[in-house]
Design a protein around this motif. Structure first.
Motif, PDB file in Angstrom:
ATOM      1  N   MET A  50       0.850  -1.196   0.000  1.00 54.78           N
ATOM      2  CA  MET A  50       0.000   0.000   0.000  1.00 54.78           C
ATOM      3  C   MET A  50       0.880   1.237   0.000  1.00 54.78           C
ATOM      4  SD  MET A  50      -3.064  -0.824   2.691  1.00 54.78           S
ATOM      5  CE  MET A  50      -2.028  -1.494   3.999  1.00 54.78           C
ATOM      6  N   ILE A  51       0.729   2.066  -1.014  1.00 50.41           N
ATOM      7  CA  ILE A  51       1.508   3.303  -1.096  1.00 50.41           C
ATOM      8  C   ILE A  51       0.528   4.471  -0.970  1.00 50.41           C
ATOM      9  CG2 ILE A  51       3.116   4.674  -2.515  1.00 50.41           C
ATOM     10  CD1 ILE A  51       4.318   1.970  -1.897  1.00 50.41           C
ATOM     11  N   ASP A  52       0.806   5.411  -0.100  1.00 50.98           N
ATOM     12  CA  ASP A  52      -0.130   6.529   0.109  1.00 50.98           C
ATOM     13  C   ASP A  52       0.153   7.650  -0.902  1.00 50.98           C
ATOM     14  OD1 ASP A  52       1.895   8.190   1.001  1.00 50.98           O
ATOM     15  OD2 ASP A  52       1.090   8.446   3.009  1.00 50.98           O
ATOM     16  N   PRO A  53      -0.661   8.716  -0.890  1.00 52.69           N
ATOM     17  CA  PRO A  53      -0.507   9.761  -1.918  1.00 52.69           C
ATOM     18  C   PRO A  53       0.846  10.481  -1.847  1.00 52.69           C
ATOM     19  CG  PRO A  53      -2.598  10.000  -0.763  1.00 52.69           C
ATOM     20  CD  PRO A  53      -1.849   8.938  -0.056  1.00 52.69           C
ATOM     21  N   PHE A  54       1.571  10.327  -0.747  1.00 53.20           N
ATOM     22  CA  PHE A  54       2.862  11.006  -0.622  1.00 53.20           C
ATOM     23  C   PHE A  54       4.025  10.031  -0.801  1.00 53.20           C
ATOM     24  CE2 PHE A  54      -0.421  13.317   1.563  1.00 53.20           C
ATOM     25  CZ  PHE A  54      -0.312  14.555   0.959  1.00 53.20           C
ATOM     26  N   GLY A  55       3.710   8.852  -1.376  1.00 48.85           N
ATOM     27  CA  GLY A  55       4.758   7.893  -1.726  1.00 48.85           C
ATOM     28  C   GLY A  55       5.247   7.064  -0.547  1.00 48.85           C
ATOM     29  N   LEU A  78      -2.783  -6.920   2.314  1.00 48.61           N
ATOM     30  CA  LEU A  78      -2.432  -5.747   1.498  1.00 48.61           C
ATOM     31  C   LEU A  78      -1.010  -5.264   1.767  1.00 48.61           C
ATOM     32  CD1 LEU A  78      -5.777  -3.746   1.805  1.00 48.61           C
ATOM     33  CD2 LEU A  78      -4.767  -4.619  -0.310  1.00 48.61           C
ATOM     34  N   GLY A  79      -0.265  -5.983   2.576  1.00 46.14           N
ATOM     35  CA  GLY A  79       1.145  -5.609   2.738  1.00 46.14           C
ATOM     36  C   GLY A  79       1.547  -5.147   4.125  1.00 46.14           C
ATOM     37  N   VAL A  80       0.636  -5.184   5.100  1.00 42.69           N
ATOM     38  CA  VAL A  80       1.050  -4.832   6.462  1.00 42.69           C
ATOM     39  C   VAL A  80       1.919  -5.957   7.033  1.00 42.69           C
ATOM     40  CG1 VAL A  80       0.161  -4.671   8.840  1.00 42.69           C
ATOM     41  CG2 VAL A  80      -0.718  -3.164   7.081  1.00 42.69           C
ATOM     42  N   GLN A 118     -10.883  -5.157   1.520  1.00 37.08           N
ATOM     43  CA  GLN A 118      -9.561  -4.678   1.105  1.00 37.08           C
ATOM     44  C   GLN A 118      -9.672  -3.459   0.187  1.00 37.08           C
ATOM     45  OE1 GLN A 118      -7.410  -8.172  -0.299  1.00 37.08           O
ATOM     46  NE2 GLN A 118      -6.480  -8.388   1.723  1.00 37.08           N
ATOM     47  N   ALA A 119     -10.703  -3.426  -0.639  1.00 37.76           N
ATOM     48  CA  ALA A 119     -10.892  -2.254  -1.515  1.00 37.76           C
ATOM     49  C   ALA A 119     -11.171  -1.019  -0.650  1.00 37.76           C
ATOM     50  CB  ALA A 119     -12.040  -2.506  -2.486  1.00 37.76           C
ATOM     51  N   ALA A 120     -11.928  -1.209   0.428  1.00 41.39           N
ATOM     52  CA  ALA A 120     -12.230  -0.077   1.320  1.00 41.39           C
ATOM     53  C   ALA A 120     -10.972   0.385   2.052  1.00 41.39           C
ATOM     54  CB  ALA A 120     -13.319  -0.485   2.319  1.00 41.39           C
ATOM     55  N   ILE A 121     -10.116  -0.569   2.423  1.00 37.29           N
ATOM     56  CA  ILE A 121      -8.854  -0.195   3.089  1.00 37.29           C
ATOM     57  C   ILE A 121      -7.989   0.624   2.122  1.00 37.29           C
ATOM     58  CG2 ILE A 121      -6.678  -1.085   4.047  1.00 37.29           C
ATOM     59  CD1 ILE A 121      -8.309  -3.548   5.048  1.00 37.29           C
TER      60      ILE A 121
END
Ligand code: SAM
Ligand code: SF4
Length: 330
Positions: free
Chosen positions: A1-6, A56-58, A294-297
């Motif tokens: 999971m990559i957030d909007p700030f990378g 999802l990668g945690v 997972q889509a909601a996460i």
């Protein structure tokens, strides 16, 4: 999971209960109203949701609270999450605790797969401990800490730096931690939730503490990280480490890798912001499968903000965020 700030999100902190057997003065008001049980996720719901995050990668999960070890049957959650370590995708399962229950729970925690724990301990003075926690007994916590050590758990001691309260104790605490092989981590107090009293009076910048400690100890910079926001120094005299968590004097948001789930299934993408996503309704809707969960996460992670803006001074004497630390989990 990559957030909007990378930033890669690989760390989930889960508050498994908002309840606690102590009432630390900087954390809770004396008379707290706790959540009704129906609002709190069951341990099975928490396990399922954690599983979706792991998918999802945690890689790292920390259980916290409130006091996580006072939740009934919480060991069953440790066991089910512990079974996901390794091939299941999880790398580490840890806990942050006030230590009161460790006497009987240290061994089962180790057996469940926990290898490192954080114990919050703000003072080694029994009278002061009683005052800071409003009614805690230091001896019980110390017994718990030594039970953890005996069970093979690596212990890190967390202390909140409180001006005029435990300010004179850090040398002694560092020496004690060194003697027993524990790392020590000092934390600046954060403006979260209404407490009885004034936070301006409690706030102590750790830059000041560090320079005072340097009068007696040789602190050498390290690049040691535990996946958290602390900056660690090796203490030459003890062979242990001291970490500083400085949300107030040094904003560490650029490297944030975590999100926080409350016991009601609310996900906070930032400790210091109000935006959140609710998962309880999804978990309790029989038509929602794991893929939808997972889509909601993923949609929530896409809203993770850039950072917090905590301020404590005379003009900003209201909490920056209304919820207590015990809601989101420290
Ligand atoms: N009850 C457990 C414990 O005390 O370790 C886990 C939950 S507690 C909320 C987690 C951590 O948050 C503790 O180390 C506590 O000292 C810290 N904490 C609580 N309120 C805080 C605040 N306002 N500012 C900074 N740290 C805080
Ligand atoms: Fe309880 Fe931990 Fe908050 Fe203290 S810091 S009141 S032990 S949740």
């Amino acid at each position: 999971m990559i957030d909007p700030f990378g930033r890669r999100i690989s760390y989930l902190r889960v508050s498994v209960t908002d309840r606690c057997d102590l009432r630390c003065v900087y954390c809770m008001a004396e008379d707290m109203t706790f959540l009704p049980k129906r609002e709190v996720l069951t341990l099975e719901e928490l396990d399922r949701l954690c599983g979706a995050f792991i998918g999802l990668g945690v890689e790292k999960i920390r259980l916290t609270g409130g006091e996580p070890l006072v939740r009934k049957n919480v060991l069953s959650l440790f066991r089910s999450l512990g079974a996901r370590i390794g091939a299941g995708g999880l790398r580490e399962l840890t806990v942050t605790t006030n230590g009161t229950q460790l006497g009987q729970m240290a061994e089962p925690l180790y057996a469940a797969g926990v290898r490192r724990i954080n114990v919050s301990l703000d003072t080694l003075d029994p009278g002061l401990f009683h005052a800071v926690t409003r009614w805690g007994a230091l001896e019980k916590v110390l017994d718990g800490i030594f039970a953890a050590k005996a069970a093979g758990l690596a212990v890190k001691i967390n202390a909140v730096a409180l001006k005029g309260v435990n300010e004179g104790e850090y040398d002694r605490m560092l020496a004690w931690c060194g003697e027993h092989g524990f790392d020590l981590c000092l934390i600046e107090t954060m403006p979260m939730g209404d407490i009885t009293g004034d936070r301006t009076d409690q706030y102590l910048p750790l830059s000041l503490v560090r320079s005072r400690l340097r009068e007696h100890w040789t602190l050498e910079e390290t690049d040691y990280r535990t996946g958290g926001p602390a900056r660690y120094y090796a203490v030459k005299e003890t062979g242990t480490r001291i970490g500083f968590i400085t949300p107030m004097t040094h904003n560490f948001c650029e490297s944030c890798n975590r999100v926080r789930l409350t016991c009601t299934g609310t996900l906070y993408m930032c400790l210091g912001q109000e935006d959140s996503a609710d998962f309880r309704a999804l978990l309790r809707d029989p038509s929602v499968d794991d893929a939808q969960l997972q889509a909601a996460i993923a949609a929530a992670i896409a809203r993770k903000p850039k950072g917090h803006d905590f301020i404590i001074d005379r003009r900003h004497n209201r909490p920056s965020v209304g919820r207590h630390m015990s809601v989101t989990g420290g």
